[in-house]
Design an enzyme around this catalytic site. Structure first.
Site, PDB file in Angstrom:
ATOM      1  N   ASP A  50       0.825  -1.218   0.000  1.00 11.57           N
ATOM      2  CA  ASP A  50       0.000   0.000   0.000  1.00 11.57           C
ATOM      3  C   ASP A  50       0.857   1.265   0.000  1.00 11.57           C
ATOM      4  O   ASP A  50       0.674   2.150   0.838  1.00 11.57           O
ATOM      5  CB  ASP A  50      -0.927   0.013   1.215  1.00 11.57           C
ATOM      6  N   GLU A 233     -11.186  -1.496  -3.907  1.00  9.99           N
ATOM      7  CA  GLU A 233     -10.510  -0.883  -2.766  1.00  9.99           C
ATOM      8  C   GLU A 233      -9.330  -0.047  -3.257  1.00  9.99           C
ATOM      9  O   GLU A 233      -9.074   0.063  -4.458  1.00  9.99           O
ATOM     10  CB  GLU A 233     -10.036  -1.951  -1.776  1.00  9.99           C
TER      11      GLU A 233
END
Length: 358
Positions: A50, A233
């Site tokens: 991420d 997401e």
């Protein structure tokens, strides 16, 4: 395969042979060998997942989580993220004491804000994730930071306790209005095997969502479905030529088919709160036989501002799980103004460093 490996080895040898060096005198007058900075780097550049990188005033700032807290780095090089400094530690109790995920760092009005997801209980099932925000007390990116609390991510803003499951929150500033965009569930559930959607809501300031959420994307396309869990997401905003793009991750993050999709607001005079104003396409970036599970990207420019770069994570193996590393490569633009991310380059392939970094 053998020919490809030999070709790659030959290419690397040529690059090493082209590295320049110079002799510079030291204080003793005898001289020392000083090798010029290489013009190439190879992926991966770090372990992790991420990745969030933002460029400001000639420096790159990154943000990550781990060991019960959030970390920030500062570097003048995109290929070297710098030393991790812990800027916030989870409290002993409360909604955000565990499972800190995917923090992002944003500057607003002379301060820094960190958006993140966390939970009131550690470990799985991951059913308690909510989104919150931290605010720096000054313009110092390394803090200290004040916890501004949980952001409201539900359907009945008059009842703050009704916030819904939410992760990967980012921001969009458009026509003078600030918005939050995130991944969430339609309803809170007792299992983390629950479909994820993308939502948007207006903000009255960087720490307050001021209205109920609006769903702008669900995993409905053939390239978003087909695995054990359908999800959208990791939304990230990318602007170019008067257009707004939301580049998001889809398919399962723990599997090799994780990939990127795109929402486009091609007419920014239209409201981003109307789902029909967003056009979906994809996949716009996906793995290969050598690079697995690419996703959750962020975007920046080279030190001199002439190139565009994508920073993303990929899986280390095809085995299900969350062992991932961070990679980056240059991208370009299509004729219609949309991003062209190309194909992810395999680990070890020499890549020219971002322009201005040499």
């Amino acid at each position: 395969m053998k020919k490809a490996l030999l070709a790659l080895l030959f290419y690397q040898v040529i690059l090493v042979g082209c590295t320049t060096s110079a002799v510079a005198p030291d204080k003793t007058g005898t001289g020392r060998q000083a090798t010029a900075a290489t013009s190439y780097f190879t992926n991966p550049i770090a372990d992790g997942a991420d990745p969030w990188v933002i460029k400001k005033d000639g420096y790159y700032y990154s943000c990550s989580s781990g060991n019960g807290g959030i970390y920030v780095t500062k570097s003048d090089k995109l290929t070297e993220l710098g030393e991790r400094v812990k800027v916030w530690e989870t409290p002993d109790t409360g909604w955000n004491q565990s499972n800190v995920w995917a923090p992002e760092l944003h500057p607003f009005n002379g301060k820094w804000y960190i958006y993140y997801a966390a939970a009131k209980k550690p470990g799985s099932p991951f059913v308690y994730q909510r989104s919150g925000v931290l605010e720096s007390v000054s313009d110092d990116v390394f803090g200290p930071y004040e916890d501004k609390g949980m952001l409201y991510t539900g359907d009945s803003i008059q009842n703050p306790a009704s916030a819904k499951w939410a992760i990967d929150l980012t921001t969009l500033k458009l026509n003078g209005q600030l918005y939050a965009i995130w991944s969430g569930w339609e309803q809170n559930a007792e299992t983390d095997k629950t479909k994820q959607h993308l939502y948007i809501a207006p903000m009255s300031n960087p720490w307050i969502i001021s209205s109920n959420r609006v769903k702008i994307s669900s995993p409905t396309e053939s390239w978003e479905t087909g695995g054990p869990l359908d999800l959208n997401e990791g939304p990230e905003v990318l602007k170019h030529q008067g257009k707004v793009f939301v580049i998001y991750s889809t398919r399962e993050s723990w599997l090799k088919d994780y990939r990127l999709g795109q929402l486009a607001l091609t007419d920014t005079t239209l409201s981003p709160l109307e789902p029909e104003n967003w056009n979906k396409s994809g996949p716009v970036f996906q793995g290969t036989d050598e690079v697995y599970g690419v996703g959750h990207a962020s975007f920046t420019t080279s030190p001199d501002g002439t190139e565009n770069w994508i920073i993303y994570h990929s899986k280390k193996t095809t085995k299900p799980g969350w062992e991932r590393d961070i990679r980056l490569q240059q991208f370009t633009w299509n004729a219609d103004g949309s991003p062209n991310f190309g194909i992810p380059l395999p680990a070890g392939v020499p890549i020219k460093v971002p322009s201005g970094e040499e």
